[in-house]
Design a protein around this motif. Structure first.
Motif, PDB file in Angstrom:
ATOM      1  N   THR A 128      53.312  55.701  -1.516  1.00  4.75           N
ATOM      2  CA  THR A 128      52.906  54.595  -2.386  1.00  4.75           C
ATOM      3  C   THR A 128      53.318  53.261  -1.778  1.00  4.75           C
ATOM      4  N   ASP A 131      50.528  47.153  -4.687  1.00  7.94           N
ATOM      5  CA  ASP A 131      49.100  46.861  -4.541  1.00  7.94           C
ATOM      6  C   ASP A 131      48.860  45.651  -3.641  1.00  7.94           C
ATOM      7  N   ALA A 137      49.566  49.376   3.069  1.00  9.99           N
ATOM      8  CA  ALA A 137      48.340  50.108   2.751  1.00  9.99           C
ATOM      9  C   ALA A 137      47.572  50.439   4.031  1.00  9.99           C
ATOM     10  N   LEU A 147      43.357  57.017  -1.068  1.00 13.12           N
ATOM     11  CA  LEU A 147      43.791  56.365  -2.301  1.00 13.12           C
ATOM     12  C   LEU A 147      43.355  57.181  -3.508  1.00 13.12           C
ATOM     13  N   ASP A 149      44.735  56.334  -6.818  1.00 12.51           N
ATOM     14  CA  ASP A 149      44.616  55.343  -7.882  1.00 12.51           C
ATOM     15  C   ASP A 149      45.623  54.225  -7.685  1.00 12.51           C
ATOM     16  N   VAL A 150      45.529  53.238  -8.571  1.00 13.87           N
ATOM     17  CA  VAL A 150      46.500  52.149  -8.638  1.00 13.87           C
ATOM     18  C   VAL A 150      47.062  52.188 -10.047  1.00 13.87           C
ATOM     19  N   LYS A 158      51.151  49.848  -8.291  1.00 16.21           N
ATOM     20  CA  LYS A 158      51.411  50.727  -7.151  1.00 16.21           C
ATOM     21  C   LYS A 158      50.138  51.440  -6.713  1.00 16.21           C
ATOM     22  N   ARG A 159      49.845  51.345  -5.430  1.00 14.90           N
ATOM     23  CA  ARG A 159      48.766  52.118  -4.818  1.00 14.90           C
ATOM     24  C   ARG A 159      49.338  53.482  -4.472  1.00 14.90           C
ATOM     25  N   ARG A 160      48.652  54.556  -4.886  1.00  9.33           N
ATOM     26  CA  ARG A 160      49.112  55.931  -4.635  1.00  9.33           C
ATOM     27  C   ARG A 160      48.136  56.636  -3.694  1.00  9.33           C
ATOM     28  N   TYR A 161      48.650  57.006  -2.537  1.00 11.95           N
ATOM     29  CA  TYR A 161      47.851  57.659  -1.504  1.00 11.95           C
ATOM     30  C   TYR A 161      48.364  59.081  -1.261  1.00 11.95           C
TER      31      TYR A 161
END
Length: 169
Positions: A128, A131, A137, A147, A149-150, A158-161
């Motif tokens: 993560t 954002d 990222a 990705l 979601d955010v 938080k961007r979740r990868y």
């Protein structure tokens, strides 16, 4: 210059405390424990071994990123996910000191962390970032992060990868 990950040692205190101060200005905690350097190193070893883990924390490896004997950053490799890590923190947390950025070290740190988790049997690695952290990222996406979601986090979106571990990880 090859980057490696290793446990912190007695000679790393000054560099780690300096990076901690620098990154605190960016609202990032470089060190994950408090106390004397001996106490911090002991806490790192206990978390790695899964002994006397503090509430809310999980078994993990806190390692310094070393290039030719110089600490350029660090990584926290969480061996498992609890609710907080699943929603916000992820398997891997990493940082590179401001003066060492834009040299590919973040990519090397994350690549080695993913390989470590793969060796532990983790097939999908959650990473993560805030954002607004386009540099992080980009690193995650470079290593195959997809990705999901955010989400709202404690202090930021938080961007979740997810990075799917491959046989050559």
């Amino acid at each position: 210059m090859v980057l490696s990950l290793r446990f912190p040692g007695p000679a790393d205190e000054a560099a780690c405390r300096r990076l901690h101060e620098q990154l605190a200005a960016e609202n990032f905690a470089f060190l994950q424990a408090e106390g004397t350097w001996k106490q911090i190193c002991a806490a790192v070893r206990r978390e790695h071994e899964g002994v006397d883990i503090a509430p809310g924390r999980v078994r993990s490896s806190w390692l310094v990123a070393d290039v030719d004997g110089e600490v350029v950053g660090r990584v926290s490799i969480r061996h498992v996910l609890n609710d907080f890590l699943l929603n916000e923190g992820g398997h891997v947390g990493y940082a590179v000191g401001p003066e060492y950025r834009r040299r590919g070290y973040a990519t090397d740190i994350l690549r080695l962390a993913v390989a470590d988790l793969a060796a532990r049997g983790v097939e999908r690695v959650l990473v993560t970032c805030d954002d607004t952290n386009t540099a992080s990222a980009g690193v995650i996406e470079k290593l195959g992060g997809i990705l999901e979601d955010v989400r709202p986090g404690r202090s930021a979106l938080k961007r979740r990868y997810w990075i799917v571990v491959t046989a050559d990880a």
